[in-house]
Design a protein around this motif. Structure first.
Motif: not given
Length: 191
Positions: A94-98, A158-166
């Motif tokens: 969680e919070g990691e960028s693509l 990809g650098c602007q998309v941060l992963m969330t559980k959603e």
């Protein structure tokens, strides 16, 4: 003397002057920034209190290659579709960028500008459902996307998309090419 050496010497001189500030005297904003750089570079002086320094923020340490991968089955599942059509499922924190995820899992995503919004080499094409869950791209991101090869309605950097559980199950298609003005056709190296 090189410009870098001269700049480094001037910065160290300014830092040493800043560190001699009496504890009860307030520090100007400029001195606070210099004091923060001193902390960042691990240059310390017992006469400077942390409360006298302005906050200095850098990316988390994990952004430089040391973030541990999630244990199998505990991360957020992401599907990368390679240019040849092969789908590879990986797990993100969680919070990691693509971009960081792609690099950590040896996907062929470049990121030439190191996530500074100065290129479009981490361009990915997302599935529509995941794209709709994200906030609108910033003007800066849209400006860079305009330069991307194979731009689509669901393109993001990809650098602007941060992963969330959603975003569990997100699918990111890696375009068949990038537009890298520095070295066209170069392949990214794993950090």
């Amino acid at each position: 003397m090189t410009i870098l050496a001269a700049s480094t010497r001037a910065l160290r001189s300014a830092i040493s002057r800043t560190c001699r500030t009496p504890r009860n005297q307030s520090i100007s904003m400029q001195s606070g920034r210099i004091g923060s750089l001193a902390s960042w570079n691990n240059i310390s002086n017992s006469n400077t209190l942390p409360s006298q320094q302005a906050a200095f923020s850098t990316g988390a340490v994990w952004q430089h290659g040391s973030m541990p991968r999630p244990a199998p089955g505990t991360g957020i599942k992401v599907n990368f579709v390679k240019p040849d059509g092969e789908t590879v499922t990986v797990e993100a924190n969680e919070g990691e960028s693509l971009l960081d995820l792609a690099r950590a899992t040896d996907m062929d995503v470049e990121g030439a500008c190191e996530a500074s919004l100065a290129c479009s080499t981490c361009h990915l094409i997302l599935d529509e459902a995941s794209f709709d869950k994200l906030e609108e791209p910033s003007d800066e991101e849209n400006d860079m996307l305009d330069l991307a090869f194979g731009l689509t309605d669901t393109s993001r950097l990809g650098c602007q998309v941060l992963m969330t559980k959603e975003l569990e199950g997100l699918t990111a298609k890696i375009p068949s090419a990038t537009r890298n003005m520095y070295v066209d056709g170069a392949k990214p190296k794993h950090h």
